[in-house]
Design a protein around this motif. Structure first.
Motif, PDB file in Angstrom:
ATOM      1  N   LEU A  20       0.821  -1.207   0.000  1.00 44.51           N
ATOM      2  CA  LEU A  20       0.000   0.000   0.000  1.00 44.51           C
ATOM      3  C   LEU A  20       0.855   1.258   0.000  1.00 44.51           C
ATOM      4  CD1 LEU A  20      -2.629  -1.081   2.701  1.00 44.51           C
ATOM      5  CD2 LEU A  20      -2.885  -1.171   0.211  1.00 44.51           C
ATOM      6  N   SER A  21       0.378   2.263  -0.741  1.00 43.77           N
ATOM      7  CA  SER A  21       1.085   3.542  -0.800  1.00 43.77           C
ATOM      8  C   SER A  21       0.392   4.626   0.019  1.00 43.77           C
ATOM      9  CB  SER A  21       1.210   4.013  -2.250  1.00 43.77           C
ATOM     10  OG  SER A  21       2.000   3.111  -2.987  1.00 43.77           O
ATOM     11  N   GLY A  22      -0.727   4.306   0.625  1.00 48.91           N
ATOM     12  CA  GLY A  22      -1.422   5.286   1.434  1.00 48.91           C
ATOM     13  C   GLY A  22      -2.743   4.744   1.945  1.00 48.91           C
ATOM     14  N   ILE A  23      -3.277   5.418   2.974  1.00 52.49           N
ATOM     15  CA  ILE A  23      -4.548   5.046   3.591  1.00 52.49           C
ATOM     16  C   ILE A  23      -5.411   6.297   3.677  1.00 52.49           C
ATOM     17  CG2 ILE A  23      -5.668   4.161   5.680  1.00 52.49           C
ATOM     18  CD1 ILE A  23      -2.951   2.823   6.386  1.00 52.49           C
ATOM     19  N   CYS A  24      -6.687   6.154   3.370  1.00 49.91           N
ATOM     20  CA  CYS A  24      -7.632   7.254   3.584  1.00 49.91           C
ATOM     21  C   CYS A  24      -8.768   6.754   4.470  1.00 49.91           C
ATOM     22  CB  CYS A  24      -8.196   7.786   2.276  1.00 49.91           C
ATOM     23  SG  CYS A  24      -9.313   9.204   2.511  1.00 49.91           S
ATOM     24  N   ILE A  25      -9.092   7.530   5.507  1.00 52.24           N
ATOM     25  CA  ILE A  25     -10.183   7.196   6.416  1.00 52.24           C
ATOM     26  C   ILE A  25     -11.304   8.203   6.236  1.00 52.24           C
ATOM     27  CG2 ILE A  25     -10.876   6.919   8.826  1.00 52.24           C
ATOM     28  CD1 ILE A  25      -7.997   6.157   9.483  1.00 52.24           C
ATOM     29  N   GLY A  26     -12.478   7.714   5.913  1.00 55.95           N
ATOM     30  CA  GLY A  26     -13.672   8.554   5.821  1.00 55.95           C
ATOM     31  C   GLY A  26     -14.503   8.369   7.071  1.00 55.95           C
ATOM     32  N   SER A  27     -14.973   9.470   7.638  1.00 57.48           N
ATOM     33  CA  SER A  27     -15.722   9.399   8.882  1.00 57.48           C
ATOM     34  C   SER A  27     -16.877  10.385   8.871  1.00 57.48           C
ATOM     35  CB  SER A  27     -14.804   9.720  10.070  1.00 57.48           C
ATOM     36  OG  SER A  27     -15.544   9.851  11.270  1.00 57.48           O
ATOM     37  N   PRO A  28     -17.993  10.037   9.523  1.00 54.64           N
ATOM     38  CA  PRO A  28     -19.026  11.051   9.730  1.00 54.64           C
ATOM     39  C   PRO A  28     -18.533  12.095  10.723  1.00 54.64           C
ATOM     40  CG  PRO A  28     -19.583   9.029  10.905  1.00 54.64           C
ATOM     41  CD  PRO A  28     -18.356   8.731  10.087  1.00 54.64           C
TER      42      PRO A  28
END
Length: 327
Positions: free
Chosen positions: A80-88
Motif C-alpha cells: 500500500l502507498s497510502g490510507i484514507c479514512i472517511g468518517s461522519p
C-alpha cells in the motif's frame, strides 16, 4: 513457436506484464459507519480490487482502533502507498480533527481519525468526511461540473464537488445539508437544533417519529420497515413526509449551489427508501426554471462502496501531488 507465438516475444510480454503488476500503486480506503467499517483496496485505474465489511460491536475508541488494526493485518500482503479514512462528523481542514457533536457516533469526537492507525506505520494517512468521499467518487465517474452527493442512512450526509475537487468551505465544515432548517421550531434533531431535514428524512428520524407515537413498528430494521410501508399507514405517513422534507431541503440547497448533478446514495437509498424520480421532479418544481434545465438526480453508481472508492481516489491524488496528507 508455441500456440502460434514466438517464444521470445511471449517471454518478453510476460516479463513486461509482471513488471507492470509490480509497479501498480494501490491504496486502502476505510469508510467508518455507525454499524461497521467498509474497506477496500485499489486505485483510480484498477478500481476496487478488494472490498469487505467488518462489523463493529464495540462502539468505543479502543474498539475502533482494534477494527482498523484488524483491517491492516488483513491487508498486509498488499503493498500500500497510502490510507484514507472517511468518517461522519465535522472534520477540520486541513488538520483532520473531528469537532463538535457527532450524533451517530457520539463518542467519536475531539479526535483525529488518522490516530486510529497504529504508531510506527510508515505510510501516509489522509482523512475526510465520508459524504465528501462518496461525492468525489461519483463525480469522477460522471460528466458534471458541480456535483452534490447526499447519503441517507442513520443520518444525512452531504458532499460538494466542484470540477472533481471537494469543496470544504473555510474550515472544512461545508455540506451539512442534513441540518438545513426546514421547519423552524420543528422536531428536535440530534444536533441540538429544531426542524432539521435529518430529523424528518433520515432513517433514525423516521424511527424516532414512530417511537413518539408508540408505534409497535419503531424497532423494525430498515428492510422490514420499507416492506411494511404498504400495510401500515403510520409507516407510510412518516416515510412520505420524510421524502417531502428531503425534497424541500435539497431544493433550497440546489437553489444556492446550482449543481448539474445530485447523487443520492447511502444504505437507505440502496433499499429505495425514497423514490428518486419523485425527488428529482419535486426539486425541479421548487428551484428556479433556469436551474432546472441543467439539473438531474441519479442513484449512486458505486452504491455503498462509494466512500471507500472516494478515499482511494483522494489518497492517490495526494500521493501523486506529493503533498502532506491530513494527519
Amino acid at each position: 513457436m508455441l500456440f502460434g507465438l514466438d517464444m521470445n516475444s511471449a517471454i518478453n510480454t510476460m516479463y513486461i506484464y509482471r513488471l507492470r503488476s509490480v509497479a501498480v500503486t494501490q491504496y486502502l480506503g476505510i469508510d467508518i459507519g455507525a454499524s461497521g467499517f467498509k474497506y477496500g483496496i485499489g486505485s483510480s485505474k484498477l478500481g476496487l480490487q478488494h472490498f469487505a465489511l467488518k462489523r463493529n460491536f464495540d462502539r468505543s475508541i479502543e474498539g475502533f482502533r482494534k477494527v482498523v488494526s484488524d483491517i491492516l493485518a488483513e491487508s498486509a500482503h498488499h503493498e500500500l502507498s497510502g490510507i484514507c479514512i472517511g468518517s461522519p462528523g465535522t472534520i477540520t481542514y486541513p488538520e483532520g480533527k473531528i469537532v463538535g457533536r457527532n450524533p451517530n457516533l457520539p463518542f467519536f469526537t475531539d479526535i483525529k481519525p488518522a490516530d486510529l492507525v497504529p504508531d510506527g506505520m510508515n505510510i501516509p494517512v489522509c482523512v475526510d468526511n465520508d459524504a465528501n468521499l462518496m461525492a468525489l467518487a461519483e463525480a469522477c465517474l460522471k460528466d458534471c461540473r458541480v456535483c452534490v452527493g447526499i447519503t441517507i442512512g442513520s443520518g444525512i450526509g452531504c458532499g460538494i464537488v466542484h470540477r472533481r475537487n471537494i469543496y470544504h468551505g473555510a474550515r472544512g465544515f461545508a455540506g451539512e445539508a442534513g441540518h438545513i432548517i426546514v421547519y423552524p421550531d420543528g422536531l428536535l434533531c440530534t444536533c441540538g437544533q429544531k426542524g432539521c431535514m435529518e430529523a424528518y428524512s433520515s432513517v433514525d428520524g423516521i424511527r424516532r417519529r414512530l417511537h413518539e407515537v408508540h408505534s409497535p413498528y419503531a424497532g423494525l430494521d430498515l428492510p422490514n420497515l420499507i416492506a411494511s410501508r404498504q400495510r401500515y399507514d403510520e409507516i407510510d405517513k412518516f416515510i412520505t413526509e420524510g421524502e417531502q422534507v428531503l425534497i424541500r431541503g435539497l431544493a433550497n440547497l440546489c437553489s444556492v449551489l446550482n449543481p448539474d448533478l445530485l447523487i443520492l446514495g447511502g444504505g437507505a437509498m440502496d433499499l429505495a427508501l425514497y423514490n428518486i424520480k419523485n425527488v428529482e421532479d419535486g426539486i425541479k418544481k421548487l428551484i428556479p426554471p433556469a436551474h432546472a434545465q441543467c439539473f438531474r438526480c441519479v442513484h449512486a453508481s458505486y452504491g455503498n462502496r462509494a466512500g471507500v472508492m472516494g478515499g482511494i481516489i483522494l489518497c492517490e491524488r495526494l500521493n501523486y501531488r506529493n503533498k502532506n496528507c491530513i494527519t
